[in-house]
Design an enzyme around this catalytic site. Structure first.
Site, short mmCIF file in Angstrom:
data_model
loop_
_atom_site.label_atom_id
_atom_site.label_comp_id
_atom_site.label_asym_id
_atom_site.label_seq_id
_atom_site.Cartn_x
_atom_site.Cartn_y
_atom_site.Cartn_z
N LYS A 41 0.84 -1.21 0.00
CA LYS A 41 0.00 0.00 0.00
C LYS A 41 0.87 1.26 0.00
CE LYS A 41 -0.31 -0.25 5.06
NZ LYS A 41 -1.15 -0.64 6.21
N ARG A 138 -10.25 0.27 15.22
CA ARG A 138 -10.22 1.00 13.95
C ARG A 138 -11.32 0.49 13.03
NH1 ARG A 138 -4.47 1.35 10.83
NH2 ARG A 138 -5.01 -0.78 10.24
N HIS A 168 -6.11 -7.11 13.53
CA HIS A 168 -4.90 -6.28 13.48
C HIS A 168 -4.55 -5.86 14.91
CE1 HIS A 168 -1.91 -3.87 11.51
NE2 HIS A 168 -2.42 -2.72 11.85
N ARG A 221 0.91 -10.55 7.01
CA ARG A 221 0.86 -9.33 6.19
C ARG A 221 2.14 -8.55 6.50
NH1 ARG A 221 -3.98 -9.57 9.12
NH2 ARG A 221 -3.42 -7.65 10.24
N TYR A 267 15.00 31.45 4.46
CA TYR A 267 13.83 32.25 4.84
C TYR A 267 13.86 32.60 6.33
CZ TYR A 267 11.56 31.23 0.37
OH TYR A 267 11.25 31.15 -0.95
N CYS A 313 13.53 24.84 2.45
CA CYS A 313 12.60 25.49 1.52
C CYS A 313 11.83 24.41 0.74
CB CYS A 313 13.35 26.38 0.54
SG CYS A 313 14.48 27.53 1.34
N MET A 314 10.97 24.83 -0.15
CA MET A 314 10.18 23.88 -0.93
C MET A 314 11.06 23.00 -1.81
SD MET A 314 7.11 24.58 -3.64
CE MET A 314 6.03 25.42 -2.51
N ASP A 315 12.11 23.61 -2.41
CA ASP A 315 12.92 22.89 -3.40
C ASP A 315 14.40 22.83 -3.06
OD1 ASP A 315 10.48 23.17 -5.09
OD2 ASP A 315 11.13 25.27 -5.06
C1 LIG Z 1 -0.46 -1.60 6.94
C2 LIG Z 1 -1.03 -2.83 7.54
C3 LIG Z 1 -0.21 -3.95 7.76
C4 LIG Z 1 1.29 -3.93 7.60
O1 LIG Z 1 1.87 -3.44 8.79
P1 LIG Z 1 3.45 -3.36 8.99
O2 LIG Z 1 3.61 -2.90 10.38
O3 LIG Z 1 3.94 -2.37 7.99
O4 LIG Z 1 3.97 -4.72 8.72
C5 LIG Z 1 -0.82 -5.13 8.18
N1 LIG Z 1 -2.15 -5.18 8.41
C6 LIG Z 1 -2.96 -4.11 8.25
C7 LIG Z 1 -4.40 -4.24 8.53
C8 LIG Z 1 -2.42 -2.90 7.82
O5 LIG Z 1 -3.21 -1.84 7.66
#
Ligand SMILES: *Cc1c(COP(=O)(O)O)cnc(C)c1O
Length: 368
Positions: A41, A138, A168, A221, A267, A313-315
Site C-alpha cells: 500500500k 479501527r 490487526h 501481512r 527564509y 525550503c520547498m525545493d
Molecule cells: C499496513 C497494515 C499492515 C502492515 O503493517 P506493517 O507494520 O507495515 O507490517 C498489516 N495489516 C494491516 C491491517 C495494515 O493496515
C-alpha cells in the site's frame, strides 16, 4: 500529472537485494504453510508499488495487501494475477469491480452486505475477509454475535465467498505483550466459534510475524520490515534477524560557498554564521518529502554528519560543511548514519511516515 525530476541530481535508490533478503529471512522463520503477503500500500511505503510487487513476488511472496481498491486495480492492470486483499473500506458500489478483478475485500459491517445487491453482473463471486476488531478500535466487527450474523448472511448467498478472517494488533511492536495476548485470545475465540474455518486466517503485521509464532495461522501481512525497517525502535534488540533497509535518499551539492560572520541563511534569516564557515546548497526540499522539520537534523557525506541549517525550503535547503567540498559531492539525505529511524526520531514520528513522505518528484532508481 506529477512530474518526476530526472534532470536534477536528487534521487532515491532502492536496493532490490535488501527487499529479497528481508522476505527470504522472514520466510525461513515461518512454517511452510504460512503465506507471506507483501504489503505494498501507499506506493509500497514510498518504495514504488509495481517494482516492489515484482521483487516481492520473485522473492517468494504469495500475494499482496493494499489499502485501497485503486492500488489493487493498478496491480491487476500491471499484470499481477496473484492474491490481493484490500484491507481498507471499499464503497459497496465498487464490489462488482473488485469481484470482476478477483480482488478480495475486507468485510467489517453486516450493513455493507445487505446493501450489496446481487453480484450477477460479475462472473466471479466476491471474495471477502472478515475483519474482527479485537482491540485496535479501527475497522472491524466488534462482537461474536456480529461475526456469526455475517457468517450466516454470507452462507445464504452464492455471489460472496468468505475466504478469510483477520484482525490487526495495536501493540505488536511493544515488548510488553499483555494487550497483544488479550487481542490474540479474542481473535482465536472468534475463529473457533465459526461454523467453518475459512481458508485464510491471518493476524500478523511485521512486528507480529517477526516476534510471535504463526503456526496456527495461514498468512502474514508483511509490510515495514520487508523494506528493512523495524516496526518500532523498541523491538530492534529482539528482532530475530538483521533487517536490511532498502531505501536511501541522495542528492548532490549544487553550490558551495564560504559564509562570513553575520551572514544569514534561508527564509526568515533564522541562521546566522558566527564564524567563517563553508556551506552547501542542496537541490531538495519539502516538496520532495525532505520536510521543514528536518531543519536542525543532519545529512551525511561519506559517513560524516553535517547539520541542515536555516529553514528547509520547498525545493532547496542548506547544510553546513566541516570544510570546503567540491560542487557535485554526493550527499545522503536518508540512509547510513542518518537512517529513517534517526530522521523519525528528530521529527517526532515513525520510520513509516519518513519513507511515505517521499514525493513523486523524486525519481526512484532500483539497484542490484
Ligand atoms: C499496513 C497494515 C499492515 C502492515 O503493517 P506493517 O507494520 O507495515 O507490517 C498489516 N495489516 C494491516 C491491517 C495494515 O493496515
Amino acid at each position: 500529472m506529477a512530474v518526476t525530476g530526472w534532470h536534477r541530481p536528487t534521487w532515491v535508490e532502492i536496493d532490490r537485494s535488501a527487499i529479497t533478503s528481508n522476505i527470504k529471512q522472514e520466510q525461513s522463520h515461518l512454517p511452510d504453510h504460512v503465506a507471506l503477503l507483501a504489503v505494498v500500500k501507499a506506493d509500497a511505503y514510498g518504495h514504488g508499488m509495481l517494482e516492489v510487487a515484482k521483487i516481492a513476488k520473485e522473492a517468494g511472496a504469495q500475494g499482496f495487501c493494499v489499502a485501497i481498491l485503486d492500488e489493487a486495480l493498478a496491480l491487476r492492470e500491471a499484470g499481477f494475477e496473484d492474491f490481493i486483499l484490500v484491507m481498507g473500506a471499499v464503497p459497496v458500489e465498487f464490489a462488482a469491480l473488485a469481484a470482476q478483478n478477483n480482488i478480495a475485500l475486507t468485510l467489517f459491517d453486516v450493513e455493507w452486505l445487505t446493501e450489496l445487491s446481487t453480484m450477477k453482473t460479475a462472473e466471479l463471486p466476491l471474495h471477502v475477509h472478515l475483519k474482527v476488531d479485537t482491540g485496535m478500535g479501527r475497522l472491524g466487527l466488534r462482537s461474536m454475535e456480529a461475526v456469526k450474523e455475517i457468517e450466516a448472511a454470507i452462507a445464504k448467498r452464492d455471489d460472496v465467498v468468505m475466504e478469510g478472517i483477520f484482525t490487526h494488533f495495536a501493540t505488536a511492536d511493544q515488548q510488553e505483550t499483555s494487550y497483544f495476548e488479550q487481542q490474540l485470545a479474542c481473535f482465536r475465540e472468534v475463529v473457533d466459534s465459526l461454523q467453518e474455518r475459512p481458508a485464510m486466517v491471518h493476524c500478523a503485521n511485521s512486528a507480529t510475524a517477526l516476534l510471535h509464532e504463526q503456526g496456527d495461522f495461514d498468512a502474514v501481512r508483511f509490510g515495514i520490515s520487508m523494506y528493512g525497517l523495524t516496526p518500532s525502535p523498541e523491538i530492534l534488540p529482539i528482532l530475530p534477524f538483521k533487517l536490511q533497509p532498502a531505501l536511501a535518499f541522495y542528492t548532490e551539492m549544487v553550490q558551495v560557498k564560504e559564509l562570513q560572520p553575520g551572514d544569514h541563511v534561508s527564509y526568515g534569516a533564522t541562521y546566522e554564521a558566527t564564524a567563517q564557515e563553508w556551506v552547501a546548497t542542496l537541490p531538495v526540499g519539502y516538496a520532495d518529502g525532505f520536510i521543514r522539520a528536518y531543519s536542525g537534523f543532519h545529512v551525511s557525506v561519506d559517513g560524516i554528519l553535517m547539520p541542515v541549517i536555516g529553514r528547509v525550503c520547498m525545493d532547496q535547503c542548506i547544510i553546513q560543511l566541516p570544510q570546503k567540498y567540491p560542487v557535485g559531492t554526493k550527499v545522503t539525505l536518508i540512509g547510513g548514519p542518518n537512517s529513517a529511524d534517526e530522521a523519525a526520531q528528530h521529527v517526532g514520528t515513525i520510520n513509516y511516515e519518513i519513507t511515505c513522505l517521499l514525493s513523486e518528484r523524486v525519481p526512484k532508481k532500483y539497484i542490484h
